[in-house]
Enzyme design. Structure first.
Site, mmCIF file in Angstrom:
data_model
loop_
_atom_site.group_PDB
_atom_site.id
_atom_site.type_symbol
_atom_site.label_atom_id
_atom_site.label_comp_id
_atom_site.label_asym_id
_atom_site.label_seq_id
_atom_site.Cartn_x
_atom_site.Cartn_y
_atom_site.Cartn_z
ATOM 1 N N ARG A 1 0.808 -1.224 0.000
ATOM 2 C CA ARG A 1 0.000 0.000 0.000
ATOM 3 C C ARG A 1 0.838 1.270 0.000
ATOM 4 N NH1 ARG A 1 -3.005 -1.797 5.343
ATOM 5 N NH2 ARG A 1 -0.803 -2.285 5.725
ATOM 6 N N HIS B 1 5.390 3.930 7.545
ATOM 7 C CA HIS B 1 3.951 4.191 7.406
ATOM 8 C C HIS B 1 3.227 3.736 8.663
ATOM 9 C CE1 HIS B 1 2.710 -0.063 6.602
ATOM 10 N NE2 HIS B 1 3.974 -0.162 6.267
HETATM 11 CO CO CO Z 1 5.219 -1.694 6.806
#
Ligand code: CO
Length: 212
Positions: free
Chosen positions: A48, A100
């Site tokens: 992602r 992230h």
């Molecule tokens: Co990660």
């Protein structure tokens, strides 16, 4: 079903080539002449967080290294080779470590559950926890604690980049090189710049500063 999925990838590639050529008939011919990206990206392998896409970069604009939880390990020949080539051959001016929120690798480091061989990779993230144990243990809210751990891990990886002989030698030669730490929000698409911009080994603790 699976075969259909696979065949679709080849079809997607053909469509992508056609769309690029429609915009610029010389698109691939120009790329074939060489690369001069101004940026090295060290990010998480998470599907992602696609490096090029989230910063709007075209092919040729970013040199990319990705692994689980965007780690900078001094014994990782893969990372060191990418870094050396980016800094010394491509002469990139910026290195971004991009973590992230919601990172599975960081989450695993908060747990005691064994997952397999990856435990040995995750162990390095547990070290980051140990360095910041007092701060992290003082956070009652689990989400805030997880987010803070993600941010602290990115900061630590930026420092570990600065500690490498590769980066310090580059600074010693007077080459411009700026290190940055970002955290990407999967649920928003927004990048949080942590403001850990390092551009000299004098910003490291004394014991890490190499003399050449
Ligand atoms: Co990660």
């Amino acid at each position: 079903m699976e075969k259909k999925f696979y065949k679709q990838l080849i079809e997607n590639n053909k469509e992508w080539v056609a769309s690029k050529l429609a915009q610029d008939p010389q698109f691939f011919a120009k790329l074939a002449e060489g690369q001069e990206p101004p940026l090295l990206w060290i990010g998480c392998a998470d599907s992602r967080v696609p490096a090029n896409e989230i910063i709007g970069a075209q092919p040729g604009e970013v040199f990319v290294h990705r692994n689980i939880a965007n780690m900078v390990l001094h014994t990782d020949m893969n990372m060191l080779s990418v870094l050396d080539y980016a800094v010394n051959a491509l002469k990139v001016k910026h290195v971004i470590v991009c973590g992230h929120y919601g990172c599975g690798g960081v989450k695993a480091a908060l747990s005691n559950q064994s997952i397999g061989i990856i435990d040995n990779w995750i162990r390095h993230i547990k070290d980051v926890y140990r360095f910041h144990k007092d701060e992290l243990d003082a956070i009652a809210d689990e989400k805030v604690k997880f987010d803070t751990f993600v941010e602290l891990n990115v900061k630590e990886q930026v420092l570990d980049l600065a500690k490498t002989s590769i980066v310090q030698a580059c600074w010693k030669q007077g080459q411009e090189l700026y290190l940055h730490g970002w955290v990407y929000g999967i649920d928003s698409g927004i990048v949080n710049d942590l403001g850990v911009n390092i551009s000299s080994n004098e910003e490291l603790e004394d014991v890490y500063q190499l003399k050449f």
